[in-house]
Design an enzyme around this catalytic site. Structure first.
Site, PDB file in Angstrom:
ATOM      1  N   ASN A  60      10.530   7.525   0.941  1.00 18.44           N
ATOM      2  CA  ASN A  60      10.038   8.122  -0.297  1.00 18.44           C
ATOM      3  C   ASN A  60       9.944   6.987  -1.312  1.00 18.44           C
ATOM      4  O   ASN A  60      10.959   6.417  -1.702  1.00 18.44           O
ATOM      5  CB  ASN A  60      11.003   9.210  -0.768  1.00 18.44           C
ATOM      6  CG  ASN A  60      10.522   9.934  -2.007  1.00 18.44           C
ATOM      7  OD1 ASN A  60       9.720   9.423  -2.783  1.00 18.44           O
ATOM      8  ND2 ASN A  60      11.030  11.141  -2.205  1.00 18.44           N
ATOM      9  N   ASP A 115       0.860  -1.183   0.000  1.00 19.23           N
ATOM     10  CA  ASP A 115       0.000   0.000   0.000  1.00 19.23           C
ATOM     11  C   ASP A 115       0.898   1.235   0.000  1.00 19.23           C
ATOM     12  O   ASP A 115       1.585   1.510   0.992  1.00 19.23           O
ATOM     13  CB  ASP A 115      -0.922  -0.024   1.222  1.00 19.23           C
ATOM     14  CG  ASP A 115      -1.989   1.057   1.169  1.00 19.23           C
ATOM     15  OD1 ASP A 115      -2.536   1.284   0.077  1.00 19.23           O
ATOM     16  OD2 ASP A 115      -2.291   1.663   2.222  1.00 19.23           O
ATOM     17  N   ASP A 124     -10.407  10.812  -4.897  1.00 14.88           N
ATOM     18  CA  ASP A 124     -11.618  11.619  -4.946  1.00 14.88           C
ATOM     19  C   ASP A 124     -11.411  12.837  -5.855  1.00 14.88           C
ATOM     20  O   ASP A 124     -12.284  13.698  -5.945  1.00 14.88           O
ATOM     21  CB  ASP A 124     -12.043  12.062  -3.538  1.00 14.88           C
ATOM     22  CG  ASP A 124     -10.943  12.813  -2.801  1.00 14.88           C
ATOM     23  OD1 ASP A 124      -9.753  12.590  -3.113  1.00 14.88           O
ATOM     24  OD2 ASP A 124     -11.261  13.615  -1.897  1.00 14.88           O
ATOM     25  N   ASP A 126      -1.473  12.593  -2.663  1.00 12.33           N
ATOM     26  CA  ASP A 126      -1.426  14.044  -2.712  1.00 12.33           C
ATOM     27  C   ASP A 126      -1.562  14.475  -4.174  1.00 12.33           C
ATOM     28  O   ASP A 126      -0.786  14.039  -5.025  1.00 12.33           O
ATOM     29  CB  ASP A 126      -0.093  14.528  -2.131  1.00 12.33           C
ATOM     30  CG  ASP A 126      -0.115  16.025  -1.837  1.00 12.33           C
ATOM     31  OD1 ASP A 126      -0.739  16.766  -2.613  1.00 12.33           O
ATOM     32  OD2 ASP A 126       0.507  16.445  -0.838  1.00 12.33           O
ATOM     33  N   GLU A 130       4.955   5.133   3.728  1.00 12.54           N
ATOM     34  CA  GLU A 130       4.496   6.480   4.055  1.00 12.54           C
ATOM     35  C   GLU A 130       5.721   7.377   4.218  1.00 12.54           C
ATOM     36  O   GLU A 130       6.684   6.999   4.885  1.00 12.54           O
ATOM     37  CB  GLU A 130       3.657   6.462   5.339  1.00 12.54           C
ATOM     38  CG  GLU A 130       3.310   7.817   5.905  1.00 12.54           C
ATOM     39  CD  GLU A 130       2.529   8.679   4.923  1.00 12.54           C
ATOM     40  OE1 GLU A 130       2.891   9.870   4.783  1.00 12.54           O
ATOM     41  OE2 GLU A 130       1.572   8.171   4.295  1.00 12.54           O
ATOM     42  N   LYS A 145      -0.568  22.112  -8.827  1.00 12.27           N
ATOM     43  CA  LYS A 145       0.179  23.073  -9.634  1.00 12.27           C
ATOM     44  C   LYS A 145       1.017  22.362 -10.686  1.00 12.27           C
ATOM     45  O   LYS A 145       1.604  21.319 -10.428  1.00 12.27           O
ATOM     46  CB  LYS A 145       1.083  23.914  -8.729  1.00 12.27           C
ATOM     47  CG  LYS A 145       0.335  24.825  -7.767  1.00 12.27           C
ATOM     48  CD  LYS A 145       1.309  25.641  -6.934  1.00 12.27           C
ATOM     49  CE  LYS A 145       0.575  26.561  -5.965  1.00 12.27           C
ATOM     50  NZ  LYS A 145       1.523  27.338  -5.134  1.00 12.27           N
TER      51      LYS A 145
END
Length: 304
Positions: free
Chosen positions: A156, A101, A234, A198, A128, A202
């Protein structure tokens, strides 16, 4: 599979914003009222914090910074994969299939998936980037007595993915009952989930997104035919971007033929905390599933 392209198109048209899906603003992953969104996520996880005398939530209790810059220097260093820095050592049986995940947050989703796997047929790994969030997730797994089955790594993914997959699927040396060292083949990567990443809206921030062609190619190098990639968000443009990046690779095939179609239901059957909070606000979630094709990866061809 059940799809809901028509329903979502109608919903988008009714709200006057097709590009973000159901009228979600350009900040739909970071709502204007961050405190309210965090409260909804806490309610979804069943871990609502007690209120202070002034009515607000107690500070410094499982509240974390929502966004970081993955290109910052401190996030370019390799992460510690386990106490020994050898990922298979984190699991009781490292030869099992792995559910990975990516961007696991506080780890509630992968923990619930593992608990639903009553015979523990798989291992579960959450990645994470925020160290404090990983500390929380690890404590959570310990409280649920899931050490050795569920593991979290602070890293990362764009820096450590190759090392993580290489260690898990590579050869493992272990001692048998006679204290003799035996060599075994590691486990397979059976499922990778990337959920509500995330969005980095931009244009100048797009290079911060976790899914990119190199990320997709690295996964393909270590995944076997039929293994799955589950994507959901979403924010429609974010899901579409991830989906298009995978579809552009010869190593993956979308379960849905048309890019105008999306899965209505979460095929894994267990929602993330973010997913619950979004649906509690009657907003759509955009999903698809892809599978590894039988195309031989070019790196494997070179080795042969």
């Amino acid at each position: 599979p059940a799809t809901c392209a028509t329903a979502w198109r109608l919903l988008s048209s009714a709200t006057g914003d097709i590009s973000t899906g159901g009228g979600a603003s350009s900040n739909s992953n970071t709502p204007d009222n961050d405190e309210t969104a965090a409260d909804l996520d806490e309610q979804a996880s069943g871990e609502v914090k007690p209120k202070s005398r002034r009515g607000g939530r107690n500070k410094n209790k499982n509240r974390f910074r929502q966004h970081v810059n993955p290109l910052a220097r401190k996030f370019q260093a390799p992460g510690l994969l386990s106490e020994t820095n050898f990922l298979p050592d984190a699991f009781q049986d490292p030869t099992k299939d792995l559910h990975l995940d990516v961007g696991c947050g506080k780890g509630g989703f992968i923990l619930k998936v593992a608990e639903a796997d009553e015979s523990y047929k798989k291992n579960y790994l959450g990645l994470e980037i925020r160290p404090s969030v990983v500390d929380f997730a690890r404590d959570r797994a310990k409280r649920h007595d899931m050490d050795g089955i569920v593991h979290y790594v602070s890293c990362n993914a764009n820096v450590d993915l190759e090392r993580i997959l290489g260690q898990y699927t590579g050869k493992i040396k272990r001692e048998n009952g006679d204290h003799a060292t035996i060599t075994e083949v590691g486990g397979k990567i059976s499922l990778v989930s990337i959920q509500f990443p995330d969005p980095h809206f931009k244009k100048s921030h797009e290079k911060r997104r976790v899914v990119n062609p190199l990320f997709v190619d690295t996964l393909a190098k270590y995944m076997e035919t039929g293994s799955q990639i589950f994507l959901q968000s979403d924010v429609k443009p974010v899901l579409d971007y991830m989906r298009e990046t995978f579809r552009a690779s010869p190593y993956y095939k979308d379960d849905l033929e048309s890019v105008e179609e999306y899965l209505c239901e979460n095929p894994l059957g267990i929602p993330t905390e973010r997913e619950i909070s979004v649906q509690n606000r009657n907003l759509p979630v955009w999903r698809t599933m892809l599978r590894r094709t039988d195309e031989i990866h070019k790196a494997t061809e070179l080795c042969d």
